[in-house]
Design an enzyme around this catalytic site. Structure first.
Site, short mmCIF file in Angstrom:
data_model
loop_
_atom_site.label_atom_id
_atom_site.label_comp_id
_atom_site.label_asym_id
_atom_site.label_seq_id
_atom_site.Cartn_x
_atom_site.Cartn_y
_atom_site.Cartn_z
N ASP A 98 41.70 25.82 22.79
CA ASP A 98 42.28 24.49 22.75
C ASP A 98 41.44 23.58 23.64
OD1 ASP A 98 44.38 22.51 22.30
OD2 ASP A 98 45.74 24.22 22.07
N ASP A 194 43.00 18.88 20.81
CA ASP A 194 44.30 18.26 21.08
C ASP A 194 44.22 16.74 20.94
OD1 ASP A 194 47.03 18.87 22.18
OD2 ASP A 194 46.38 17.49 23.73
N GLU A 236 43.55 17.89 15.90
CA GLU A 236 44.97 17.53 15.76
C GLU A 236 45.02 16.03 15.51
OE1 GLU A 236 49.26 17.82 18.09
OE2 GLU A 236 47.46 17.32 19.19
N HIS A 311 53.43 25.24 18.22
CA HIS A 311 54.17 25.29 19.49
C HIS A 311 54.93 24.00 19.77
CE1 HIS A 311 50.56 23.11 20.29
NE2 HIS A 311 51.00 22.75 21.46
N ASP A 312 54.74 22.97 18.95
CA ASP A 312 55.46 21.70 19.14
C ASP A 312 56.57 21.52 18.11
OD1 ASP A 312 53.66 20.91 21.16
OD2 ASP A 312 52.34 19.88 19.74
#
Ligand code: TEU
Ligand code: CA
Length: 534
Positions: A98, A194, A236, A311-312
């Site tokens: 990430d 990210d 993302e 994970h969100d």
């Protein structure tokens, strides 16, 4: 288009805090991940996307980095990381890290210096203003925080402890590219970037994502760190349209391998409202959105990611599927529907077991700063605690972050200590050991889909066509010059009529008994199949 390894890859996302705890402190760690590589090899995945393991005060569970070139102590150390890269490689698994470079932690040395000494060159690594405007943080409240010592405000689109970096500063950009090279030299296979759509922000014009220089920066980054290295990069990109997605991912533009966009996830809440305003699944809209992306990102035109979870996000079974009688059937249906589309599929840890949301009953069970900020703001606006809790149970980020369920022993085999978030009470039935022992489990449906992805060129090459069906049925055709495949899925708890004018040649995958004919048949609740047809 040049075919790359990641066109055929299936990516597995690990949220390290919640995957496996090797030392009993209740927090997952790198040694824990190492101990589960055989499990991942058995599943068959090509790559791991590792959520952040860098040094961090963990205000946003590692999405607030204080040192990009050090490992957080709670996760292990650099030698554990190097061992993970080696051991993953031995099993043919790539590791994607990430990359969180829209912001750092306020405890990063750059910010500490910037704050202490306004004359320091580091000051301009961040964004400071004498006056604040009404830009809002994505986690609630103002995006500007007052710094008493210098009398200025700094920008933070996320938490107060996540100051935004100023990408207009060339020295900062170089530092980031060097840091990326540091990790590439260690042997990683790429980056998940990210909120990368925000690096071109212009706060004075109130532009957060898709700022004018975004693609210049990405091309500069590519030249500096990614060129000719055969890496996989995924951005993302919350607000991407197909047109914007092509800017990122058309190969000749030399930016990213693919986008990770959320238009279908937007259907989880009321249009124009916040994520907390949840609505039920509208299958016709889902068909329209996913089909749009399937047809608009053609082979020559860029590349998309395929996902239900991360994970969100809430667990897909809890928001759109069935967590009762049809849990296994609906989990397999979602898997079959998605993994036979064009793009690179992502599996979020526990999805392959059919893990579900957590039945939160008290605010004190929550950890996520987004949820905690929301509670404060919603209470201040007079929303009842019950309404707040209902929203959090549906879409709060902690739902995806409860510990991975490995077996039926205490704490689901995740830790011998007290887990940092509670284990879902359904772990006695939903766990990896039980799944591995049952040849009909969701796990083996995923295993089969992953192996198809490696073996079948048509998954990459074939075009896509949505079929006219009953509202609750999602059916599409994938065709090359030589072959045709029909995928049909019932996204509901009730039987649905289905009919198509094809002859069946063979079954590719199914979660039900496959029909003898496609002429006027009935799909049972959550039935799903892929057939080779003529
Ligand atoms: O997420 C970006 C982002 O916009 C999310 O915060 C999203 O709006 C929200 O989670 C939906 O519930 C990335 C990471 O994936 C997330 O975990 C981080 O908290 C965030 O960036 C800040 O780094
Ligand atoms: Ca640990």
């Amino acid at each position: 288009m040049q075919k790359k390894w990641w066109h055929q890859a299936t990516v597995y996302q690990i949220y390290p805090r919640s995957f496996m705890d090797a030392n009993g402190d209740g927090i997952g760690d790198l040694k824990g991940i190492l101990s589960k590589l055989d499990y991942l090899e058995k599943l068959g995945i090509t790559a791991i996307w590792l959520s952040p393991v860098y040094q961090s005060p963990m205000d946003d569970n590692g999405y607030d980095i204080s040192d990009y070139e050090a490992i957080a102590e709670i996760f292990g150390d650099m030698s554990d990381m190097e061992e993970l890269l080696r051991e993953a490689k031995n099993r043919g698994i790539a590791v994607i890290m990430d990359l969180v470079v829209n912001h750092t932690s306020d405890e990063h040395a750059w910010f500490v210096e910037a704050k202490k000494d306004p004359q320091s060159p580091k000051r301009d690594y961040y964004i400071w203003r004498e006056e604040k405007n009404d830009l809002a943080s994505i986690f609630g409240g103002s995006a500007w925080e007052y710094d008493v010592s210098s009398g200025q405000y700094y920008l933070h689109f996320f938490g107060q402890k996540q100051p935004d970096l100023n990408w207009e500063n060339q020295e900062l950009r170089q530092k980031i590219y060097e840091m990326m090279t540091f990790w590439i030299d260690k042997g990683i296979s790429g980056f998940r970037m990210d909120v990368i759509d925000m690096i071109g922000k212009l706060p004075d014009q109130k532009i957060g994502s898709n700022g004018p220089k975004l693609h210049d920066y990405l091309q500069e980054m590519h030249q500096a760190s990614l060129l000719d290295k055969d890496l996989m990069t995924v951005g993302e990109t919350w607000g991407a349209s197909p047109e914007i997605a092509k800017l990122y991912s058309k190969q000749e533009r030399q930016e990213l391998s693919m986008v990770f966009q959320f238009e279908h996830i937007g259907l989880q809440h009321k249009e124009g409202q916040s994520k907390w305003d949840v609505v039920s699944l509208d299958v016709p809209k889902l068909k329209q959105v996913l089909s749009k992306w399937q047809t608009e990102l053609g082979l020559e035109d860029g590349w998309n990611s395929l996902f239900w979870n991360n994970h969100d996000l809430p667990r897909v079974l809890s928001i759109w599927g069935n967590t009762g009688q049809y849990r296994e059937q609906s989990a397999k249906a979602f898997a079959i529907l998605l993994h036979l589309m064009r793009g690179t599929p992502y599996i979020y840890q526990g999805e392959e077991l059919g893990m579900t949301n957590f039945p939160f009953e008290h605010f004190h069970q929550l950890n996520d700063l987004e949820a905690l900020n929301y509670i404060r703001e919603a209470q201040a606006q007079g929303t009842s605690d019950q309404t707040i809790l209902d929203s959090i149970r549906m879409v709060g980020r902690d739902n995806a972050r409860t510990p991975m369920q490995w077996d039926s022993s205490s704490n689901a085999g995740f830790s011998v200590g007290q887990p940092w978030l509670p284990v879902n009470p359904n772990y006695q039935t939903i766990n990896a050991q039980a799944a591995l022992e049952d040849p009909n489990s969701i796990f083996y449906t995923y295993q089969k889909l992953i192996s198809l992805r490696k073996d079948c060129d048509w998954l990459i090459d074939a075009d896509y066509q949505l079929l006219e069906t009953a509202d609750a049925v999602f059916a599409y055709l994938r065709q090359t010059a030589e072959e045709s495949y029909l995928i049909a899925v019932n996204l509901s708890d009730t039987p649905q009529p289905f009919s198509a004018a094809f002859a069946i040649k063979e079954t590719v995958i199914a979660n039900c008994t496959t029909p003898k004919t496609l002429n006027n048949m009935v799909l049972g609740p959550w039935d799903a199949f892929c057939l080779k047809v003529d």
